[in-house]
Design a protein around this motif. Structure first.
Motif, PDB file in Angstrom:
ATOM      1  N   THR A   2       0.837  -1.196   0.000  1.00  0.00           N
ATOM      2  CA  THR A   2       0.000   0.000   0.000  1.00  0.00           C
ATOM      3  C   THR A   2       0.875   1.249   0.000  1.00  0.00           C
ATOM      4  O   THR A   2       1.802   1.372   0.808  1.00  0.00           O
ATOM      5  N   HIS A  13      -6.394  11.755  -3.306  1.00  0.00           N
ATOM      6  CA  HIS A  13      -6.254  11.858  -1.853  1.00  0.00           C
ATOM      7  C   HIS A  13      -6.493  13.320  -1.438  1.00  0.00           C
ATOM      8  O   HIS A  13      -5.544  14.046  -1.151  1.00  0.00           O
ATOM      9  N   GLN A 165     -13.669   8.770   3.798  1.00  0.00           N
ATOM     10  CA  GLN A 165     -13.182   8.491   5.136  1.00  0.00           C
ATOM     11  C   GLN A 165     -11.805   9.143   5.316  1.00  0.00           C
ATOM     12  O   GLN A 165     -11.052   9.291   4.346  1.00  0.00           O
ATOM     13  N   THR A 167      -8.027   9.136   6.147  1.00  0.00           N
ATOM     14  CA  THR A 167      -7.011   8.092   6.001  1.00  0.00           C
ATOM     15  C   THR A 167      -5.701   8.444   6.694  1.00  0.00           C
ATOM     16  O   THR A 167      -4.923   7.544   7.032  1.00  0.00           O
ATOM     17  N   MET A 228      -8.062  12.339   3.086  1.00  0.00           N
ATOM     18  CA  MET A 228      -9.210  11.444   3.093  1.00  0.00           C
ATOM     19  C   MET A 228      -9.260  10.654   1.784  1.00  0.00           C
ATOM     20  O   MET A 228      -8.580  10.968   0.804  1.00  0.00           O
ATOM     21  N   SER A 229     -10.075   9.617   1.798  1.00  0.00           N
ATOM     22  CA  SER A 229     -10.229   8.769   0.602  1.00  0.00           C
ATOM     23  C   SER A 229     -10.966   9.541  -0.475  1.00  0.00           C
ATOM     24  O   SER A 229     -11.593  10.581  -0.193  1.00  0.00           O
TER      25      SER A 229
END
Length: 233
Positions: A2, A13, A165, A167, A228-229
């Motif tokens: 990742t 992002h 969400q 991250t 965040m995503s």
């Protein structure tokens, strides 16, 4: 494997920047009382002797309260000649002596009695109390933690509104948390008193003042930036 999201915003992002604020109302931990001892005499030596005697009396009275007095400090001292008006040969009319003392109390049940007894002393002036918190008070840490939680919650709400969400946290800037109560002068609601002269011989001691501690306001503020995503637009 990742990949780590970048610290800057990108379409894949996005970055969200928020501010977290906290405001707490807490009970004071200490009370400061300002004491000014004065003396006046035609002779410098007499003025100094009277000032020394009165200063020692104040210090002895304060020390008799033991651990209720958290700190006792002597500030400025002065002895000043007063010249005779329109005198051409610098003839001294009198000498004025002054000593400033600060007492910090942590026992508020003794505060009213202490201030009354000090104010009842000869040629002594009392100012205060000024309520406050210690620099290392847990209230400051509580406010900072609450400000961080507020920032995280706000960022999550923004991300949730976009179907995304959080991250990663990329920056947290502490803008400080401080007690807003002034060290001096007295804030509204605080007692301010002044008394000169001694009680009449044989008179009963003055009754202790009933002083209500003034609640303190503690502020904290942080700026936070998150990654965040991808949003679902």
């Amino acid at each position: 494997m990742t990949s780590t999201p970048p610290s800057y915003g990108t379409p894949e992002h996005p970055r969200v920047a928020v501010r977290g604020d906290a405001r707490l109302e807490v009970d004071p931990e200490i009370a400061r009382v300002g004491i000014t001892v004065t003396a006046r005499g035609k002779d410098r030596r007499n003025a100094l002797e009277d000032l020394t005697r009165r200063n020692n009396h104040v210090l002895e009275l304060a020390r008799s309260y033991g651990q209720a007095i958290e700190k006792l400090e002597t500030g400025a001292f002065s002895i000043t000649p007063e010249l005779t008006p329109q005198s051409r040969n610098e003839k001294v009319r009198a000498y004025h002596g002054r000593v400033h003392i600060t007492a910090v109390l942590n026992d508020f049940t003794a505060l009213g009695e202490f201030t009354t007894r000090i104010a009842d002393l000869e040629m002594t002036r009392v100012n205060g109390p000024w309520w406050g918190l210690r620099p290392g008070s847990p209230a400051h840490a509580d406010a900072r933690r609450q400000a961080v939680r507020e920032a995280v919650q706000r960022a999550r709400e923004y991300a949730d509104a976009l179907g995304a969400q959080l991250t990663a946290l990329v920056e947290l800037a502490d803008l400080g948390a401080e007690n807003t109560a002034p060290p001096a002068p007295a804030a509204p609601g605080a007692m301010r008193g002044a008394a000169f002269g001694a009680a009449a011989p044989g008179s009963a001691p003055a009754p202790a003042l009933d002083l209500e501690p003034q609640r303190q306001t503690v502020y904290a503020q942080v700026n936070a930036r998150f990654i965040m995503s991808p949003p679902k637009l």
